[in-house]
Design a protein around this motif. Structure first.
Motif, PDB file in Angstrom:
ATOM      1  N   PRO A 142      -2.354  -8.291   5.582  1.00 61.04           N
ATOM      2  CA  PRO A 142      -3.650  -7.702   5.246  1.00 61.04           C
ATOM      3  C   PRO A 142      -4.640  -8.745   4.711  1.00 61.04           C
ATOM      4  CG  PRO A 142      -1.877  -6.345   4.404  1.00 61.04           C
ATOM      5  CD  PRO A 142      -1.257  -7.630   4.862  1.00 61.04           C
ATOM      6  N   HIS A 150       7.700  -3.828   8.135  1.00 64.66           N
ATOM      7  CA  HIS A 150       7.126  -3.463   9.434  1.00 64.66           C
ATOM      8  C   HIS A 150       7.933  -2.310   9.997  1.00 64.66           C
ATOM      9  CE1 HIS A 150      10.580  -5.117  11.586  1.00 64.66           C
ATOM     10  NE2 HIS A 150      10.615  -5.977  10.578  1.00 64.66           N
ATOM     11  N   TRP A 173       0.127  -5.685   9.417  1.00 60.15           N
ATOM     12  CA  TRP A 173      -0.981  -4.855   9.892  1.00 60.15           C
ATOM     13  C   TRP A 173      -1.662  -5.608  11.024  1.00 60.15           C
ATOM     14  CZ3 TRP A 173      -4.052  -3.013   4.946  1.00 60.15           C
ATOM     15  CH2 TRP A 173      -3.245  -2.152   4.203  1.00 60.15           C
ATOM     16  N   TRP A 174      -1.671  -5.022  12.196  1.00 54.46           N
ATOM     17  CA  TRP A 174      -2.313  -5.616  13.368  1.00 54.46           C
ATOM     18  C   TRP A 174      -1.810  -7.045  13.613  1.00 54.46           C
ATOM     19  CZ3 TRP A 174      -4.140  -2.166  16.448  1.00 54.46           C
ATOM     20  CH2 TRP A 174      -4.582  -0.957  15.917  1.00 54.46           C
ATOM     21  N   TYR A 221      -2.998   7.527   7.081  1.00 51.20           N
ATOM     22  CA  TYR A 221      -2.443   6.388   7.810  1.00 51.20           C
ATOM     23  C   TYR A 221      -3.373   5.878   8.915  1.00 51.20           C
ATOM     24  CZ  TYR A 221       0.450   3.598  10.898  1.00 51.20           C
ATOM     25  OH  TYR A 221       0.910   2.587  11.688  1.00 51.20           O
ATOM     26  N   TYR A 260      -8.294   1.312   0.491  1.00 50.57           N
ATOM     27  CA  TYR A 260      -8.048   1.823   1.839  1.00 50.57           C
ATOM     28  C   TYR A 260      -7.938   3.347   1.819  1.00 50.57           C
ATOM     29  CZ  TYR A 260      -7.159  -2.968   3.176  1.00 50.57           C
ATOM     30  OH  TYR A 260      -7.306  -4.312   3.415  1.00 50.57           O
ATOM     31  N   ASN A 319       2.311   6.270   5.269  1.00 52.56           N
ATOM     32  CA  ASN A 319       2.888   5.151   5.993  1.00 52.56           C
ATOM     33  C   ASN A 319       3.590   5.677   7.235  1.00 52.56           C
ATOM     34  OD1 ASN A 319       3.132   2.233   4.548  1.00 52.56           O
ATOM     35  ND2 ASN A 319       2.804   3.834   3.046  1.00 52.56           N
ATOM     36  N   CYS A 323      -6.549   4.330   7.693  1.00 49.58           N
ATOM     37  CA  CYS A 323      -6.252   3.042   7.072  1.00 49.58           C
ATOM     38  C   CYS A 323      -6.055   1.951   8.125  1.00 49.58           C
ATOM     39  CB  CYS A 323      -5.012   3.163   6.193  1.00 49.58           C
ATOM     40  SG  CYS A 323      -4.499   1.576   5.485  1.00 49.58           S
ATOM     41  N   THR A 324      -5.271   2.252   9.143  1.00 49.40           N
ATOM     42  CA  THR A 324      -5.007   1.213  10.146  1.00 49.40           C
ATOM     43  C   THR A 324      -6.268   0.841  10.917  1.00 49.40           C
ATOM     44  OG1 THR A 324      -4.289   2.813  11.827  1.00 49.40           O
ATOM     45  CG2 THR A 324      -2.577   1.843  10.412  1.00 49.40           C
ATOM     46  N   ARG A 371       0.840  -1.197   0.000  1.00 48.22           N
ATOM     47  CA  ARG A 371       0.000   0.000   0.000  1.00 48.22           C
ATOM     48  C   ARG A 371       0.870   1.240   0.000  1.00 48.22           C
ATOM     49  NH1 ARG A 371      -1.177   3.522   3.771  1.00 48.22           N
ATOM     50  NH2 ARG A 371      -3.038   4.789   3.598  1.00 48.22           N
ATOM     51  N   ALA A 394      -8.273  -1.365   8.590  1.00 47.95           N
ATOM     52  CA  ALA A 394      -7.647  -2.689   8.499  1.00 47.95           C
ATOM     53  C   ALA A 394      -7.936  -3.511   9.756  1.00 47.95           C
ATOM     54  CB  ALA A 394      -6.141  -2.538   8.297  1.00 47.95           C
ATOM     55  N   LYS A 395      -7.912  -2.878  10.901  1.00 46.89           N
ATOM     56  CA  LYS A 395      -8.216  -3.561  12.168  1.00 46.89           C
ATOM     57  C   LYS A 395      -9.649  -4.092  12.163  1.00 46.89           C
ATOM     58  CE  LYS A 395      -8.259  -2.640  17.143  1.00 46.89           C
ATOM     59  NZ  LYS A 395      -8.045  -1.594  18.162  1.00 46.89           N
TER      60      LYS A 395
END
Length: 178
Positions: free
Chosen positions: A100, A125, A95-96, A57, A53, A15, A60-61, A11, A64-65
C-alpha cells in the motif's frame, strides 16, 4: 543478539478470503506481525497515515488502485526512529501487486535510515504472494540488505489455529538474522 523492529501496515474491516468477503476487527498483516514479534522479541510499529480507506472491500481496493496509479503518498500520523535497530521486518498486505502507498510513504521518508540494515519483508495475500513488491522494496530501500521474505495467505494469518501451525515457517524466516 540483533535488535529487531517489526514495522507494518495493515487494514481491518472487510477483507477477501477464499470463502468470500468478511469483516475483521484486526487486519491479516497485523496478526502476522504480532506473531513475528512474539517469536523474535521484537518491538512493533504500525504505520499510520491520515488516509482512511473505505470499510467495504471493493470500494477499498478501487481506491487503493487509484492512489497507486496517481503515486499518492498520504501524510504519516505516527513516526518511528529505525536507527537503533539492526533488523527491520517490513510487513504489508499485497494490494494491486505491491505494498500500500501508506507503507511506501514511510519507506520513502526513511530510506536513508535503512542504509546498512537487514530487512526481512513479509506480506499477506490471497494468492499473489509477493508479486512485484520485493522489486519495489529494493527500489525504495537501495541501501538496505533485503533478505528472503515470508508470504502468507491472509486467511491463514487471520485464523489463530492456522497461524500457530506456521510457527516453523516464522522461525525459518527469522533464522536469517540469528
Amino acid at each position: 543478539m540483533a535488535k529487531i523492529l517489526v514495522l507494518y501496515f495493515s487494514r481491518a474491516d472487510e477483507n477477501y478470503y477464499p470463502n468470500g468477503i468478511h469483516a475483521v476487527a484486526e487486519g491479516n498483516t497485523a496478526k502476522l506481525a504480532q506473531a513475528i514479534a512474539q517469536v523474535s522479541g521484537a518491538d512493533l510499529f504500525v504505520v499510520q497515515t491520515d488516509h482512511h480507506y473505505p470499510k467495504a472491500y471493493h470500494a477499498c481496493t478501487e481506491e487503493a488502485k487509484k492512489l497507486l496509479a496517481q503515486g499518492y503518498r498520504p501524510h504519516l500520523t505516527a513516526d518511528c526512529d529505525v536507527s537503533p535497530y539492526d533488523v527491520i521486518c517490513v510487513g504489508y498486505p499485497i494490494w494491486w501487486g505491491t505494498m500500500p502507498t501508506d507503507l511506501m510513504a514511510f519507506l520513502e521518508q526513511h530510506a536513508a535510515d535503512f542504509a546498512g540494515k537487514k530487512v526481512l519483508p513479509f506480506c499477506t495475500h490471497e494468492g499473489s504472494h509477493f508479486d512485484r513488491s520485493l522489486k519495489d522494496l529494493e527500489h525504495l530501500l537501495p541501501g538496505a540488505q533485503i533478505l528472503a521474505g515470508l508470504d502468507m495467505y491472509g486467511h491463514v494469518a487471520q485464523d489463530a489455529r492456522l497461524l500457530k501451525g506456521q510457527a516453523a515457517q516464522i522461525e525459518r524466516f527469522l533464522s536469517q538474522v540469528k
